[in-house]
Motif scaffolding. Structure first.
Motif, mmCIF file in Angstrom:
data_model
loop_
_atom_site.group_PDB
_atom_site.id
_atom_site.type_symbol
_atom_site.label_atom_id
_atom_site.label_comp_id
_atom_site.label_asym_id
_atom_site.label_seq_id
_atom_site.Cartn_x
_atom_site.Cartn_y
_atom_site.Cartn_z
ATOM 1 N N LEU A 1 0.838 -1.188 0.000
ATOM 2 C CA LEU A 1 0.000 0.000 0.000
ATOM 3 C C LEU A 1 0.879 1.247 0.000
ATOM 4 C CD1 LEU A 1 -2.648 -0.969 2.733
ATOM 5 C CD2 LEU A 1 -2.933 -1.077 0.248
ATOM 6 N N PRO A 2 0.354 2.389 -0.410
ATOM 7 C CA PRO A 2 1.144 3.624 -0.317
ATOM 8 C C PRO A 2 1.563 3.905 1.118
ATOM 9 C CG PRO A 2 -0.810 3.946 -1.675
ATOM 10 C CD PRO A 2 -0.965 2.601 -1.029
ATOM 11 N N GLY A 3 2.667 4.595 1.259
ATOM 12 C CA GLY A 3 3.116 4.976 2.588
ATOM 13 C C GLY A 3 3.857 3.898 3.332
ATOM 14 N N ARG A 4 4.488 2.968 2.614
ATOM 15 C CA ARG A 4 5.286 1.889 3.211
ATOM 16 C C ARG A 4 4.429 0.991 4.106
ATOM 17 N NH1 ARG A 4 8.979 3.353 6.714
ATOM 18 N NH2 ARG A 4 8.259 5.484 7.068
ATOM 19 N N ARG A 5 3.261 0.637 3.599
ATOM 20 C CA ARG A 5 2.340 -0.222 4.341
ATOM 21 C C ARG A 5 2.101 -1.521 3.587
ATOM 22 N NH1 ARG A 5 -2.033 4.528 5.876
ATOM 23 N NH2 ARG A 5 -1.112 5.105 7.885
ATOM 24 N N TRP A 6 1.666 -2.537 4.356
ATOM 25 C CA TRP A 6 1.361 -3.850 3.795
ATOM 26 C C TRP A 6 0.012 -4.314 4.320
ATOM 27 C CZ3 TRP A 6 4.888 -5.564 0.311
ATOM 28 C CH2 TRP A 6 6.184 -5.034 0.386
ATOM 29 N N THR A 7 -0.730 -5.032 3.473
ATOM 30 C CA THR A 7 -2.016 -5.576 3.892
ATOM 31 C C THR A 7 -2.208 -6.943 3.251
ATOM 32 O OG1 THR A 7 -4.360 -5.038 4.181
ATOM 33 C CG2 THR A 7 -3.388 -4.573 2.026
ATOM 34 N N SER A 8 -3.315 -7.601 3.580
ATOM 35 C CA SER A 8 -3.594 -8.924 3.018
ATOM 36 C C SER A 8 -3.739 -8.825 1.509
ATOM 37 C CB SER A 8 -4.876 -9.495 3.619
ATOM 38 O OG SER A 8 -4.764 -9.641 5.017
ATOM 39 N N PRO A 9 -3.214 -9.809 0.780
ATOM 40 C CA PRO A 9 -3.311 -9.761 -0.687
ATOM 41 C C PRO A 9 -4.755 -9.922 -1.157
ATOM 42 C CG PRO A 9 -2.438 -11.879 0.023
ATOM 43 C CD PRO A 9 -2.507 -11.020 1.249
ATOM 44 N N ASP A 10 -5.015 -9.472 -2.373
ATOM 45 C CA ASP A 10 -6.350 -9.622 -2.954
ATOM 46 C C ASP A 10 -6.756 -11.095 -2.958
ATOM 47 O OD1 ASP A 10 -6.425 -6.911 -3.435
ATOM 48 O OD2 ASP A 10 -5.682 -7.082 -5.491
ATOM 49 N N GLY A 11 -8.010 -11.339 -2.629
ATOM 50 C CA GLY A 11 -8.523 -12.703 -2.621
ATOM 51 C C GLY A 11 -8.394 -13.406 -1.292
ATOM 52 N N LYS A 12 -7.738 -12.751 -0.314
ATOM 53 C CA LYS A 12 -7.614 -13.343 1.017
ATOM 54 C C LYS A 12 -8.306 -12.439 2.042
ATOM 55 C CE LYS A 12 -3.611 -16.332 0.535
ATOM 56 N NZ LYS A 12 -2.385 -16.827 1.195
ATOM 57 N N PRO A 13 -8.918 -13.031 3.076
ATOM 58 C CA PRO A 13 -9.617 -12.210 4.061
ATOM 59 C C PRO A 13 -8.660 -11.262 4.774
ATOM 60 C CG PRO A 13 -10.142 -14.544 4.331
ATOM 61 C CD PRO A 13 -8.992 -14.468 3.385
ATOM 62 N N SER A 14 -9.149 -10.085 5.096
ATOM 63 C CA SER A 14 -8.356 -9.158 5.904
ATOM 64 C C SER A 14 -8.406 -9.586 7.361
ATOM 65 C CB SER A 14 -8.882 -7.731 5.754
ATOM 66 O OG SER A 14 -10.210 -7.641 6.260
ATOM 67 N N ILE A 15 -7.332 -9.340 8.068
ATOM 68 C CA ILE A 15 -7.270 -9.613 9.502
ATOM 69 C C ILE A 15 -6.647 -8.409 10.181
ATOM 70 C CG2 ILE A 15 -7.081 -12.121 9.209
ATOM 71 C CD1 ILE A 15 -4.063 -11.830 9.838
ATOM 72 N N PRO A 16 -6.874 -8.229 11.479
ATOM 73 C CA PRO A 16 -6.211 -7.126 12.174
ATOM 74 C C PRO A 16 -4.710 -7.401 12.266
ATOM 75 C CG PRO A 16 -7.374 -8.520 13.746
ATOM 76 C CD PRO A 16 -7.744 -9.003 12.380
ATOM 77 N N LEU A 17 -3.911 -6.441 11.834
ATOM 78 C CA LEU A 17 -2.454 -6.602 11.815
ATOM 79 C C LEU A 17 -1.752 -5.686 12.797
ATOM 80 C CD1 LEU A 17 -1.983 -6.933 7.949
ATOM 81 C CD2 LEU A 17 -1.834 -8.766 9.647
ATOM 82 N N MET A 18 -2.416 -4.613 13.226
ATOM 83 C CA MET A 18 -1.855 -3.723 14.242
ATOM 84 C C MET A 18 -2.986 -3.230 15.132
ATOM 85 S SD MET A 18 0.908 -1.186 12.359
ATOM 86 C CE MET A 18 -0.385 0.012 12.051
#
Length: 284
Positions: A259-276
């Protein structure tokens, strides 16, 4: 129960890892002198206005975030167990021209001595892989409460315990909470190199030689309820709590979406989870 034996092992592992991590970060002093900062919006937002305030940064590592807070106008003290980290932070302060005080100590004797000496701060701050190194969270937070001025705030931005269930391939492997510390025979790794520029805002450099840490380390895995419960039992009042479905800087799993701003998230097609998560708690 406080476990200084595990803390000492972690000190040695951090001493080795700190050298490896900082070799990936070019001209950090120049980056800071030019107005650069390693702080993310989540930290600055929760910290609020720090101009003219006293801030204690516990488990401050090599001091980059400490100096970022100091550049916002705070009088900052950074504390870390690693000799290498504190030596680097002190040099970085001198070379960047941003004033801060750095003290090397295990956080538990430091807090006990500070409480007994009557040292007080407007804000206590810690972030990103800090709580997992604490063998006794309750004693730590009571120490935090003990060094806060009345109305002072504890601010923490941390990786979410849910994310710690998974291995690097994103597969569930570890218990949500563990009674005993998780031992890593290969010690603290070069996660800076593995984060694909997410932890090097001053600019990437060519990859260094592979790093093998000769010192094992020990982490303490707790659930979110354990953390929030310890905050409340320390006599602090929870004022803010947030969960984030992305990480700042650190790339926890092999498959992550940038993601912009030196961020990372779950890839497309996978459920999002709390990371922080982020919290603000106040002393009465």
């Amino acid at each position: 129960m406080i476990r200084p034996d595990f803390h000492e092992a972690n000190r040695l592992s951090w001493n080795a890892a700190t050298v490896a991590h900082n070799r990936h970060k070019p001209d950090q002093a120049g980056f800071l002198r030019g107005g650069g900062s390693t702080l993310f919006p989540e930290e600055t937002g929760l910290l609020g206005t720090v101009q003219g305030k006293t801030v204690l940064h516990l488990l401050c590592n090599s001091g980059q975030d400490t100096l970022g807070i100091a550049a916002l106008g705070a009088e900052v003290t950074g504390v870390d167990i690693s000799d290498e980290a504190i030596a680097f932070a002190t040099r970085l302060s001198e070379e960047s021209g941003i004033a801060a005080t750095f003290e090397r100590s295990d956080v538990y004797p430091w807090l006990e001595a500070a409480v007994n000496a009557g040292r007080r701060f407007d804000t206590v701050f810690c972030s990103y892989g800090a709580l997992c190194w604490l063998s006794d969270l309750g004693t730590f937070l009571r120490g935090v409460a003990g060094v806060l001025n009345p109305g002072g705030r504890f601010v923490c931005v941390e990786f979410h315990p849910v994310a710690m269930i998974f291995d690097e391939q994103g597969e569930p492997k570890y218990d949500y909470r563990m009674a005993e510390p998780l031992a890593w025979d290969d010690g603290i790794r070069d996660y800076v190199a593995d984060s694909c520029g997410g932890l090097t805002p001053s600019g990437p450099v060519a990859p260094a030689e592979p790093f093998n840490n000769p010192h094992p380390c020990y982490e303490f895995q707790r659930g979110l309820g354990d953390i929030l419960g310890a905050v409340i039992l320390a006599g602090l009042t929870l004022r803010e709590f947030h969960e984030y479905e992305f990480t700042n800087g650190w790339k926890p799993f092999a498959e992550m979406k940038s993601l912009p701003g030196r961020r990372w998230t779950s890839p497309d097609g996978k459920p999002s989870i709390p990371l922080m998560f982020g919290l603000v708690a106040e002393r009465a």
